[in-house]
Design an enzyme around this catalytic site. Structure first.
Site, mmCIF file in Angstrom:
data_model
loop_
_atom_site.group_PDB
_atom_site.id
_atom_site.type_symbol
_atom_site.label_atom_id
_atom_site.label_comp_id
_atom_site.label_asym_id
_atom_site.label_seq_id
_atom_site.Cartn_x
_atom_site.Cartn_y
_atom_site.Cartn_z
ATOM 1 N N HIS A 86 -10.546 -5.211 -2.427
ATOM 2 C CA HIS A 86 -9.180 -5.338 -1.919
ATOM 3 C C HIS A 86 -9.212 -5.698 -0.445
ATOM 4 O O HIS A 86 -10.056 -5.231 0.305
ATOM 5 C CB HIS A 86 -8.335 -4.085 -2.168
ATOM 6 C CG HIS A 86 -8.962 -2.785 -1.756
ATOM 7 N ND1 HIS A 86 -10.040 -2.216 -2.408
ATOM 8 C CD2 HIS A 86 -8.651 -1.936 -0.753
ATOM 9 C CE1 HIS A 86 -10.356 -1.072 -1.822
ATOM 10 N NE2 HIS A 86 -9.530 -0.879 -0.811
ATOM 11 N N HIS B 95 -16.774 2.849 4.094
ATOM 12 C CA HIS B 95 -15.577 3.611 3.725
ATOM 13 C C HIS B 95 -14.747 2.965 2.632
ATOM 14 O O HIS B 95 -13.529 3.129 2.591
ATOM 15 C CB HIS B 95 -14.695 3.905 4.950
ATOM 16 C CG HIS B 95 -15.435 4.600 6.054
ATOM 17 N ND1 HIS B 95 -15.903 5.882 5.931
ATOM 18 C CD2 HIS B 95 -15.835 4.168 7.263
ATOM 19 C CE1 HIS B 95 -16.555 6.217 7.035
ATOM 20 N NE2 HIS B 95 -16.529 5.190 7.856
ATOM 21 N N ASP C 262 0.860 -1.191 0.000
ATOM 22 C CA ASP C 262 0.000 0.000 0.000
ATOM 23 C C ASP C 262 0.894 1.239 0.000
ATOM 24 O O ASP C 262 1.869 1.295 0.758
ATOM 25 C CB ASP C 262 -0.893 -0.035 1.260
ATOM 26 C CG ASP C 262 -2.047 0.950 1.178
ATOM 27 O OD1 ASP C 262 -1.795 2.145 0.855
ATOM 28 O OD2 ASP C 262 -3.184 0.559 1.453
ATOM 29 N N ILE C 263 0.586 2.203 -0.870
ATOM 30 C CA ILE C 263 1.435 3.409 -0.911
ATOM 31 C C ILE C 263 1.134 4.373 0.239
ATOM 32 O O ILE C 263 1.896 5.294 0.502
ATOM 33 C CB ILE C 263 1.360 4.173 -2.273
ATOM 34 C CG1 ILE C 263 -0.079 4.462 -2.672
ATOM 35 C CG2 ILE C 263 2.110 3.409 -3.359
ATOM 36 C CD1 ILE C 263 -0.180 5.470 -3.817
ATOM 37 N N HIS D 197 -6.982 -5.598 2.910
ATOM 38 C CA HIS D 197 -5.805 -5.025 3.563
ATOM 39 C C HIS D 197 -5.205 -6.073 4.493
ATOM 40 O O HIS D 197 -5.925 -6.661 5.299
ATOM 41 C CB HIS D 197 -6.191 -3.818 4.431
ATOM 42 C CG HIS D 197 -6.741 -2.650 3.668
ATOM 43 N ND1 HIS D 197 -5.956 -1.608 3.247
ATOM 44 C CD2 HIS D 197 -8.002 -2.374 3.251
ATOM 45 C CE1 HIS D 197 -6.716 -0.719 2.615
ATOM 46 N NE2 HIS D 197 -7.954 -1.154 2.602
#
Ligand code: ZN
Length: 132
Positions: A97, A90, A28-29, A99
């Site tokens: 995806h 959210h 993750d950026i 996390h």
């Protein structure tokens, strides 16, 4: 084409950690913690509601691999697996995806969920509604 489909196609660069026929995983950026990884299906699904079982199962297989990788290589003490499906939850990018957020002792993150006080009768009604 969505931003994650572009990442899968290599049109947008990403820091790949793992990939197979079904899934693609990359750093993750905007990480919550060191090693925060996103696992995405290689086929476009908006979120959990339109995903098929095969991709869902491949995502979680990859999650076990990534979690152990973070534990072994980065000495993570734990992981949080988080998926946001739907605007109300959210979700920001509308390509499913998951996390994988490695946790470290005293990392200061807090995903503790508040507790609703529901009485036993109401919980039983909920159960009946969901199983019938
Ligand atoms: Zn997509």
């Amino acid at each position: 084409m969505c931003i994650f489909c572009k990442i899968i196609n290599g049109e947008i660069p990403s820091l790949k950690i793992y990939e197979n026929e079904y899934v693609y995983a990359f750093l993750d950026i905007n990480p919550c913690s060191v090693g925060h990884t996103l696992i995405i299906p290689k086929k476009h699904f908006e979120n959990i509601f339109d995903m098929d079982e095969q991709y869902a199962s491949e995502i979680f297989k990859a999650a076990t691999h990534i979690a152990n990788l973070l534990k072994e290589k980065l000495d993570a003490d734990g992981v949080n697996l988080i998926n946001n499906s739907g605007e109300v939850a959210h979700q920001a990018v509308f390509h499913f995806h998951l996390h994988v957020i490695p946790r470290y002792k005293n990392d200061g993150l807090n995903f503790i969920q508040p507790t609703l006080k529901l009485d036993q009768e109401y919980l039983k009604e909920l159960q009946q509604k969901l199983i019938n």
